[in-house]
Write a protein that holds these residues in place. Sequence first.
Motif, PDB file in Angstrom:
ATOM      1  N   TYR B  79      -0.625  55.160  -0.572  1.00 35.93           N
ATOM      2  CA  TYR B  79      -0.734  56.507  -1.144  1.00 35.93           C
ATOM      3  C   TYR B  79       0.359  56.716  -2.194  1.00 35.93           C
ATOM      4  O   TYR B  79       0.143  57.328  -3.240  1.00 35.93           O
ATOM      5  N   GLN B  80       1.552  56.167  -1.893  1.00 38.43           N
ATOM      6  CA  GLN B  80       2.650  56.279  -2.860  1.00 38.43           C
ATOM      7  C   GLN B  80       2.368  55.441  -4.109  1.00 38.43           C
ATOM      8  O   GLN B  80       2.765  55.819  -5.205  1.00 38.43           O
ATOM      9  N   VAL B  81       1.676  54.308  -3.927  1.00 39.00           N
ATOM     10  CA  VAL B  81       1.324  53.482  -5.097  1.00 39.00           C
ATOM     11  C   VAL B  81       0.459  54.301  -6.052  1.00 39.00           C
ATOM     12  O   VAL B  81       0.703  54.353  -7.260  1.00 39.00           O
ATOM     13  N   LEU B  82      -0.561  54.963  -5.480  1.00 39.23           N
ATOM     14  CA  LEU B  82      -1.455  55.767  -6.310  1.00 39.23           C
ATOM     15  C   LEU B  82      -0.670  56.885  -7.003  1.00 39.23           C
ATOM     16  O   LEU B  82      -0.841  57.126  -8.205  1.00 39.23           O
ATOM     17  N   GLU B  83       0.206  57.531  -6.257  1.00 34.80           N
ATOM     18  CA  GLU B  83       0.971  58.635  -6.836  1.00 34.80           C
ATOM     19  C   GLU B  83       1.896  58.141  -7.947  1.00 34.80           C
ATOM     20  O   GLU B  83       2.030  58.782  -8.991  1.00 34.80           O
ATOM     21  N   LEU B  84       2.495  56.960  -7.724  1.00 34.18           N
ATOM     22  CA  LEU B  84       3.373  56.391  -8.755  1.00 34.18           C
ATOM     23  C   LEU B  84       2.598  56.152 -10.047  1.00 34.18           C
ATOM     24  O   LEU B  84       3.062  56.487 -11.142  1.00 34.18           O
ATOM     25  N   THR B 103       0.755  47.082   0.209  1.00 39.35           N
ATOM     26  CA  THR B 103       0.568  48.193   1.155  1.00 39.35           C
ATOM     27  C   THR B 103      -0.915  48.474   1.406  1.00 39.35           C
ATOM     28  O   THR B 103      -1.260  49.067   2.422  1.00 39.35           O
ATOM     29  N   PHE B 104      -1.773  47.999   0.501  1.00 38.45           N
ATOM     30  CA  PHE B 104      -3.222  48.180   0.712  1.00 38.45           C
ATOM     31  C   PHE B 104      -3.730  47.263   1.820  1.00 38.45           C
ATOM     32  O   PHE B 104      -4.778  47.507   2.411  1.00 38.45           O
ATOM     33  N   TYR B 105      -2.977  46.169   2.067  1.00 40.12           N
ATOM     34  CA  TYR B 105      -3.364  45.235   3.117  1.00 40.12           C
ATOM     35  C   TYR B 105      -2.887  45.696   4.502  1.00 40.12           C
ATOM     36  O   TYR B 105      -3.102  44.996   5.492  1.00 40.12           O
ATOM     37  N   ASP B 106      -2.239  46.846   4.562  1.00 35.61           N
ATOM     38  CA  ASP B 106      -1.708  47.360   5.826  1.00 35.61           C
ATOM     39  C   ASP B 106      -2.826  47.504   6.861  1.00 35.61           C
ATOM     40  O   ASP B 106      -3.889  48.053   6.574  1.00 35.61           O
ATOM     41  N   GLU B 113     -10.728  53.116   3.021  1.00 37.17           N
ATOM     42  CA  GLU B 113      -9.672  53.964   2.461  1.00 37.17           C
ATOM     43  C   GLU B 113      -8.867  53.193   1.404  1.00 37.17           C
ATOM     44  O   GLU B 113      -8.554  53.719   0.341  1.00 37.17           O
ATOM     45  N   SER B 114      -8.558  51.915   1.708  1.00 39.81           N
ATOM     46  CA  SER B 114      -7.853  51.073   0.729  1.00 39.81           C
ATOM     47  C   SER B 114      -8.669  50.974  -0.554  1.00 39.81           C
ATOM     48  O   SER B 114      -8.134  51.069  -1.664  1.00 39.81           O
ATOM     49  N   ARG B 115      -9.973  50.766  -0.382  1.00 40.90           N
ATOM     50  CA  ARG B 115     -10.858  50.602  -1.539  1.00 40.90           C
ATOM     51  C   ARG B 115     -10.901  51.884  -2.376  1.00 40.90           C
ATOM     52  O   ARG B 115     -10.859  51.846  -3.600  1.00 40.90           O
ATOM     53  N   ARG B 116     -10.960  53.035  -1.668  1.00 42.58           N
ATOM     54  CA  ARG B 116     -10.991  54.318  -2.369  1.00 42.58           C
ATOM     55  C   ARG B 116      -9.712  54.508  -3.197  1.00 42.58           C
ATOM     56  O   ARG B 116      -9.752  54.895  -4.366  1.00 42.58           O
ATOM     57  N   LEU B 117      -8.578  54.180  -2.572  1.00 46.87           N
ATOM     58  CA  LEU B 117      -7.297  54.353  -3.263  1.00 46.87           C
ATOM     59  C   LEU B 117      -7.185  53.398  -4.456  1.00 46.87           C
ATOM     60  O   LEU B 117      -6.724  53.777  -5.535  1.00 46.87           O
ATOM     61  N   LEU B 118      -7.635  52.141  -4.235  1.00 45.47           N
ATOM     62  CA  LEU B 118      -7.551  51.171  -5.334  1.00 45.47           C
ATOM     63  C   LEU B 118      -8.462  51.595  -6.487  1.00 45.47           C
ATOM     64  O   LEU B 118      -8.082  51.474  -7.658  1.00 45.47           O
ATOM     65  N   ASP B 119      -9.649  52.092  -6.156  1.00 45.46           N
ATOM     66  CA  ASP B 119     -10.565  52.569  -7.200  1.00 45.46           C
ATOM     67  C   ASP B 119      -9.940  53.707  -7.999  1.00 45.46           C
ATOM     68  O   ASP B 119     -10.246  53.887  -9.178  1.00 45.46           O
ATOM     69  N   PRO B 143      -4.793  35.946   6.645  1.00 53.74           N
ATOM     70  CA  PRO B 143      -6.057  35.725   7.379  1.00 53.74           C
ATOM     71  C   PRO B 143      -6.412  36.876   8.315  1.00 53.74           C
ATOM     72  O   PRO B 143      -7.596  37.126   8.560  1.00 53.74           O
ATOM     73  N   LEU B 144      -5.399  37.589   8.842  1.00 52.23           N
ATOM     74  CA  LEU B 144      -5.667  38.699   9.766  1.00 52.23           C
ATOM     75  C   LEU B 144      -6.486  39.815   9.121  1.00 52.23           C
ATOM     76  O   LEU B 144      -7.228  40.517   9.793  1.00 52.23           O
ATOM     77  N   CYS B 145      -6.324  39.999   7.828  1.00 51.41           N
ATOM     78  CA  CYS B 145      -7.078  41.058   7.140  1.00 51.41           C
ATOM     79  C   CYS B 145      -7.844  40.443   5.968  1.00 51.41           C
ATOM     80  O   CYS B 145      -7.802  40.951   4.850  1.00 51.41           O
ATOM     81  N   ALA B 146      -8.503  39.318   6.256  1.00 48.79           N
ATOM     82  CA  ALA B 146      -9.197  38.568   5.206  1.00 48.79           C
ATOM     83  C   ALA B 146     -10.295  39.397   4.538  1.00 48.79           C
ATOM     84  O   ALA B 146     -10.657  39.141   3.384  1.00 48.79           O
ATOM     85  N   ASP B 147     -10.834  40.404   5.255  1.00 52.33           N
ATOM     86  CA  ASP B 147     -11.901  41.211   4.658  1.00 52.33           C
ATOM     87  C   ASP B 147     -11.399  41.996   3.440  1.00 52.33           C
ATOM     88  O   ASP B 147     -12.200  42.405   2.591  1.00 52.33           O
ATOM     89  N   LYS B 148     -10.087  42.153   3.347  1.00 51.50           N
ATOM     90  CA  LYS B 148      -9.553  42.926   2.220  1.00 51.50           C
ATOM     91  C   LYS B 148      -9.408  42.091   0.945  1.00 51.50           C
ATOM     92  O   LYS B 148      -8.830  42.557  -0.033  1.00 51.50           O
ATOM     93  N   VAL B 149      -9.944  40.881   0.967  1.00 48.52           N
ATOM     94  CA  VAL B 149      -9.914  40.066  -0.248  1.00 48.52           C
ATOM     95  C   VAL B 149     -10.719  40.745  -1.361  1.00 48.52           C
ATOM     96  O   VAL B 149     -10.496  40.489  -2.553  1.00 48.52           O
ATOM     97  N   VAL B 150     -11.628  41.631  -0.967  1.00 51.77           N
ATOM     98  CA  VAL B 150     -12.431  42.336  -1.980  1.00 51.77           C
ATOM     99  C   VAL B 150     -11.535  43.200  -2.879  1.00 51.77           C
ATOM    100  O   VAL B 150     -11.864  43.435  -4.048  1.00 51.77           O
ATOM    101  N   LEU B 151     -10.396  43.625  -2.344  1.00 51.32           N
ATOM    102  CA  LEU B 151      -9.466  44.423  -3.155  1.00 51.32           C
ATOM    103  C   LEU B 151      -8.879  43.563  -4.282  1.00 51.32           C
ATOM    104  O   LEU B 151      -8.799  43.994  -5.436  1.00 51.32           O
ATOM    105  N   ALA B 152      -8.471  42.339  -3.908  1.00 46.09           N
ATOM    106  CA  ALA B 152      -7.922  41.426  -4.914  1.00 46.09           C
ATOM    107  C   ALA B 152      -8.986  41.101  -5.959  1.00 46.09           C
ATOM    108  O   ALA B 152      -8.703  41.077  -7.168  1.00 46.09           O
ATOM    109  N   GLU B 153     -10.218  40.876  -5.495  1.00 47.15           N
ATOM    110  CA  GLU B 153     -11.305  40.538  -6.432  1.00 47.15           C
ATOM    111  C   GLU B 153     -11.592  41.705  -7.373  1.00 47.15           C
ATOM    112  O   GLU B 153     -11.824  41.496  -8.566  1.00 47.15           O
ATOM    113  N   ALA B 154     -11.534  42.918  -6.821  1.00 46.81           N
ATOM    114  CA  ALA B 154     -11.796  44.096  -7.660  1.00 46.81           C
ATOM    115  C   ALA B 154     -10.740  44.233  -8.741  1.00 46.81           C
ATOM    116  O   ALA B 154     -11.041  44.540  -9.905  1.00 46.81           O
ATOM    117  N   LEU B 155      -9.500  43.980  -8.366  1.00 46.42           N
ATOM    118  CA  LEU B 155      -8.407  44.113  -9.335  1.00 46.42           C
ATOM    119  C   LEU B 155      -8.476  43.004 -10.382  1.00 46.42           C
ATOM    120  O   LEU B 155      -8.254  43.242 -11.576  1.00 46.42           O
TER     121      LEU B 155
END
Lengths: 88, 181
Positions: B79-84, B103-106, B113-119, B143-155
């Motif tokens: 959330y702070q990343v988006l605000e910054l 912090t999006f991988y948290d 929610e991560s995807r919404r913030l990144l968008d 590997p624990l949050c491998a599903d969030k690789v879509v965030l890296a791909e989006a960026l």
Amino acid sequence: MGRTLPSITQAFIQEQAAFSRFRRALRREDQLALDDLFASARRHLSAAAYAAHALPMETFLLSMLLEQHKEILRLRQKVDELIGDLDA
Amino acid sequence: MDALTFPLSKRLMVLTAPHAAGGLMLELAARLSGAGELRVLDGGNRFNVYPVARAVRRFTPDLTGALAHIRLSRAFTCYQVLELLQETPADGLPILVIDLLATFYDDNVRLAESRRLLDACIPHLHRLSRFAPVVVSIKLPAPLCADKVVLAEALQSAGGSAWQLEALSAPKTPALWGEED
């Protein structure tokens, strides 16, 4: 929220580790002398932390010089005392 | 570093690398600080001033002046990343965003929610890159949050140019007496 800057002790350990290859290439007696130099710098870590210099190695080098100079002053005083004893 | 030709052009560049190319980004910050002011947005608490100071000393004797050119902001939640990014003015200063996705991988933040913030972040990166070079470094998720690789791909797909850096494996030392395996 974690630390945003390594502590001065961490910085000291990192700087010392950066010279590990140099130390390994020295003769044993020189390794001991180098260890003494770092030990003398370690004595002034609290002052180095207070200085908060962007290049902490410069503070560590000055700390080593400080201890060297204290040693020179101490030895000079000793020599003066011995000369005084001889003259008397 | 050589791929990032100087002066940097006004575009969004995304670097994907282990440890979010932390060392490379600090070196880049040091080089840019010698030329003028820059902004560093740290999303992964990776900005260590000691290596930067050592690098700056190689480029210029004016250590204090060069370090004063770096305007550093840290974010400790997504959330702070988006605000910054929302609050960063498009004033033409080069911008380095270090470990943007950390912090999006948290685990405590759901993927949606991560995807919404990144968008919401990406348009701000584009806004800033119209006036100044914006270099974003990211790492791939654990590997624990491998599903969030879509965030890296989006960026990566949002960036004007994207690099994937990989650590070189150590060269194998040839055996002295032929095959020893």
